[in-house]
Design a protein around this motif. Sequence first.
Motif, PDB file in Angstrom:
ATOM      1  N   THR A 199       0.840  -1.196   0.000  1.00 59.46           N
ATOM      2  CA  THR A 199       0.000   0.000   0.000  1.00 59.46           C
ATOM      3  C   THR A 199       0.874   1.244   0.000  1.00 59.46           C
ATOM      4  O   THR A 199       1.870   1.315   0.735  1.00 59.46           O
ATOM      5  N   PHE A 200       0.489   2.215  -0.824  1.00 58.95           N
ATOM      6  CA  PHE A 200       1.183   3.501  -0.885  1.00 58.95           C
ATOM      7  C   PHE A 200       0.203   4.599  -0.503  1.00 58.95           C
ATOM      8  O   PHE A 200      -0.948   4.603  -0.951  1.00 58.95           O
ATOM      9  N   ARG A 201       0.660   5.545   0.309  1.00 58.64           N
ATOM     10  CA  ARG A 201      -0.137   6.722   0.631  1.00 58.64           C
ATOM     11  C   ARG A 201       0.683   7.981   0.395  1.00 58.64           C
ATOM     12  O   ARG A 201       1.911   7.952   0.448  1.00 58.64           O
ATOM     13  N   ALA A 202      -0.039   9.078   0.143  1.00 55.36           N
ATOM     14  CA  ALA A 202       0.594  10.309  -0.333  1.00 55.36           C
ATOM     15  C   ALA A 202       0.915  11.257   0.822  1.00 55.36           C
ATOM     16  O   ALA A 202       0.006  11.744   1.505  1.00 55.36           O
ATOM     17  N   LEU A 203       2.186  11.522   1.022  1.00 58.57           N
ATOM     18  CA  LEU A 203       2.617  12.471   2.037  1.00 58.57           C
ATOM     19  C   LEU A 203       2.322  13.899   1.582  1.00 58.57           C
ATOM     20  O   LEU A 203       2.569  14.249   0.422  1.00 58.57           O
ATOM     21  N   PRO A 204       1.855  14.753   2.496  1.00 52.58           N
ATOM     22  CA  PRO A 204       1.605  16.152   2.125  1.00 52.58           C
ATOM     23  C   PRO A 204       2.831  17.045   2.331  1.00 52.58           C
ATOM     24  O   PRO A 204       2.712  18.269   2.323  1.00 52.58           O
ATOM     25  N   PHE A 205       3.995  16.450   2.534  1.00 55.02           N
ATOM     26  CA  PHE A 205       5.223  17.224   2.742  1.00 55.02           C
ATOM     27  C   PHE A 205       6.417  16.423   2.221  1.00 55.02           C
ATOM     28  O   PHE A 205       6.306  15.217   1.950  1.00 55.02           O
ATOM     29  N   THR A 206       7.556  17.092   2.097  1.00 59.15           N
ATOM     30  CA  THR A 206       8.791  16.434   1.672  1.00 59.15           C
ATOM     31  C   THR A 206       9.500  15.864   2.892  1.00 59.15           C
ATOM     32  O   THR A 206       9.859  16.612   3.802  1.00 59.15           O
ATOM     33  N   PRO A 207       9.705  14.560   2.966  1.00 54.94           N
ATOM     34  CA  PRO A 207      10.376  13.994   4.147  1.00 54.94           C
ATOM     35  C   PRO A 207      11.846  14.411   4.181  1.00 54.94           C
ATOM     36  O   PRO A 207      12.567  14.247   3.191  1.00 54.94           O
ATOM     37  N   PRO A 208      12.334  14.951   5.306  1.00 52.18           N
ATOM     38  CA  PRO A 208      13.740  15.338   5.411  1.00 52.18           C
ATOM     39  C   PRO A 208      14.672  14.146   5.593  1.00 52.18           C
ATOM     40  O   PRO A 208      15.881  14.271   5.440  1.00 52.18           O
TER      41      PRO A 208
END
Length: 286
Positions: A199-208
């Motif tokens: 399963t893939f879900r969409a992050l609302p930010f850029t992971p550092p």
Amino acid sequence: MNGSRKLSSQEIAATLRDRIHSGDLRPGERLPTQAELAEEFGVERGTVRQALRALQDDGLLSNVSKGSPPRVAAATHPTGGEPQSTMVGLGPRLTEAFSVPHVRVDAACLTAETLMLALGEPVRLIHEGTIRPESVDVRILLPSRKINLAFPVPVEGRGGDDEDPVHKRWLDQRNAQIRVLRHNLLALRTSHGLDVRVTFRALPFTPPVKLYLLNGSEALIAYYMLMRREEQMENGPLQMYDAFGTQSLLFSFEKNTGPRDAAFVEQSQQWFDALWATITTDLTLA
């Protein structure tokens, strides 16, 4: 191969150690028999046994006995918590994680490149029959295509939309890696009857950072290394600020190595689970 001088057990161990670290001998693979190694190196079997025991003490070999050839251990990463590049360090740990009956892998990252490549080894060992988990559950958080990424971005001009060639390059790479990773894992349903979920879900930010959680018992974290680089595009060279995730150092925290590591693993898993529950949007390739 060594002329008139007999090799010592330490020299034979060093040669075999190099073969393991270089990938000539892969995790789960059997070594030649002691007789074959003795013939190759021109020494007595006792010298070979000493070399094999030394490698077993280093955690590089398993099943070292007089009667059967040993195997390269699944976990070939160095002890002592020393960091390695993500490309080198993740594969052996994933292989070890896939040795249990019920595998769970959680990841949050910019792209799935390193994870896609590292999963190749446990998938190969499943096809080989060396390991056989009953179920595999993989959850991956990747940035949404709709956000303005912190990186990669062009050196000049505004980035973050579909007209930006840097953003389009990242999106194409992300989508291609998702397709390959999903296909390789889901194919195990048909080929080996495994219970597999990806399963893939969409992050609302850029992971550092890139974060990998393996079976709830180990947390692996690496900080992205940002640098300016040039990419050859269809319309000529493009200057961008980009992240080199495969070269970033991977730090491992395991529950069984002490209270601090255990706390980090538990907190990282709680953070991921909470974020996963909050994000209800599955990642799309469109």
